[in-house]
Enzyme design. Structure first.
Site, mmCIF file in Angstrom:
data_model
loop_
_atom_site.group_PDB
_atom_site.id
_atom_site.type_symbol
_atom_site.label_atom_id
_atom_site.label_comp_id
_atom_site.label_asym_id
_atom_site.label_seq_id
_atom_site.Cartn_x
_atom_site.Cartn_y
_atom_site.Cartn_z
ATOM 1 C CG ASP A 107 39.265 53.073 40.285
ATOM 2 O OD1 ASP A 107 40.183 52.627 40.463
ATOM 3 O OD2 ASP A 107 38.134 52.972 41.083
ATOM 4 C CG HIS A 133 42.693 49.704 43.800
ATOM 5 N ND1 HIS A 133 41.848 49.967 42.673
ATOM 6 C CD2 HIS A 133 44.121 49.765 43.224
ATOM 7 C CE1 HIS A 133 42.693 50.752 41.617
ATOM 8 N NE2 HIS A 133 44.107 50.526 42.031
ATOM 9 C CB SER A 149 34.470 53.899 38.030
ATOM 10 O OG SER A 149 33.327 54.478 38.267
ATOM 11 C CG ASP A 199 41.939 45.392 37.062
ATOM 12 O OD1 ASP A 199 42.696 44.295 37.336
ATOM 13 O OD2 ASP A 199 41.026 45.381 37.975
ATOM 14 C CD GLU A 204 44.143 45.220 40.860
ATOM 15 O OE1 GLU A 204 43.929 44.659 42.039
ATOM 16 O OE2 GLU A 204 43.319 45.714 39.905
ATOM 17 C CB SER A 252 33.134 52.514 50.209
ATOM 18 O OG SER A 252 33.001 51.391 49.353
#
Length: 311
Positions: free
Chosen positions: A82, A213, A50, A104, A134, A259
């Site tokens: 990402d 995602h 990210s 994105d 996306e 996560s």
């Protein structure tokens, strides 16, 4: 084995009825835990970074760590950006050796999303790099992504053909019920995926790779362990793993997991210090943390993704 793009990976995954795990990385121990699990399970792998991870660890450090992982494991590994939110960060990652990027543009209008995504695609494809776009907005918070429940939107199947045709993207991230972050749903709620939307998209985009995602399951034992050793995480649940496995058998070729990595690592570190409060050597608490990540990733590769043995 050198870095690879996602193109051939996704073709094999689509035909084989499995998905590739896209695991977010931030440091050496996370990369080692993920890649050791994939090596033992003989699984192809996407390591994704990210914008927050690039700021934290620096681009060059992460790339060298990933190069070391390839040399150590011999696995086919793609490096993916990402949630790139503008052309410049995508360009920087492409020029810096990434083999795949996500642009994105979901916060923009449909027309502006197409325009921005096509700009990235044109630059990336000229460099042999694949691009993920996306449509739709996932609720939740993760790094620089922050979408309220009120602003979340399911992907509109009627838009997907035009978007893919006009942008030339290689894969498409859709919103069908997953959510970013660890606090997805409260106990008692009934999390589910909108397989009806997925099926309609599959009809409109035959043989096209789809991405999910926010697909961590928020494994309850990790949450419980964090709280057992002093944490204050509210009870939360994610998308059930059996639902994600069902999705992986369809056109979903890439499933993002972040996560659960954080929870596995944090639970291990908290437990270690509770049992060994006198330890101060990072190797003492990062070794079991790395092992916890490894075991969690192996679980995902086999039970959720179904990509074990596919490297």
């Amino acid at each position: 084995m050198a870095l690879v793009t996602t193109k051939e990976m996704f073709k094999k995954a689509y035909d084989g009825g499995y998905a590739i795990g896209a695991f977010n990385v931030n440091n050496m121990e996370i990369i080692q835990g993920i890649t050791e699990a994939a090596m033992e399970e003989k699984a192809p792998l996407i390591l994704q970074v990210s914008s927050g991870a690039r700021k934290y660890a620096k681009h060059v450090y992460l790339m060298k760590l990933i190069e070391a992982a390839i040399a150590d494991t011999g696995l086919p590994i793609a490096v993916h950006l990402d949630h790139g939110d503008d052309f410049e960060i995508c360009k920087s990652c492409i020029d810096g050796g990434f083999t795949s990027v996500m642009i994105d543009g979901s916060k923009h209008s449909f027309e502006d999303n197409i325009k921005l995504t096509k700009q990235v695609v044109d630059y990336a494809h000229a460099k042999g790099v694949t691009v993920e776009g996306e449509l739709g907005k996932l609720a939740g918070i993760e790094d620089d992504v922050n979408v309220s429940a009120e602003d979340a939107q399911y992907t509109n199947p009627s838009e997907v053909e035009e978007f893919v045709e006009k942008t030339g993207v290689d894969s498409l991230a859709i919103a069908i019920g997953t959510s970013h972050g660890a606090f997805k749903f409260k106990p008692g709620q009934n999390p589910h995926l909108r397989f009806d939307i997925l099926e309609e998209i599959e009809k409109r985009l035959p043989n096209f790779p789809i991405v999910l995602h926010g697909a961590s399951s928020v494994i309850p034992e990790f949450v419980a362990k964090v709280n057992q050793y002093g944490g204050k995480m509210p009870d939360a649940i994610g998308i059930p793993e059996e639902m994600l496995r069902q999705a992986a058998k369809s056109s979903v070729c890439k499933i993002n997991i972040d996560s659960d990595l954080r929870l596995a690592m944090t639970a291990s570190v908290r437990e270690h210090f509770a049992v060994h409060p006198d330890h101060f050597d990072p190797r003492q608490y990062l070794t079991p943390a790395r092992a916890a990540i490894k075991e969690m990733v192996k679980r995902k590769l086999v039970n959720v993704l179904g990509c074990n043995g596919k490297a």
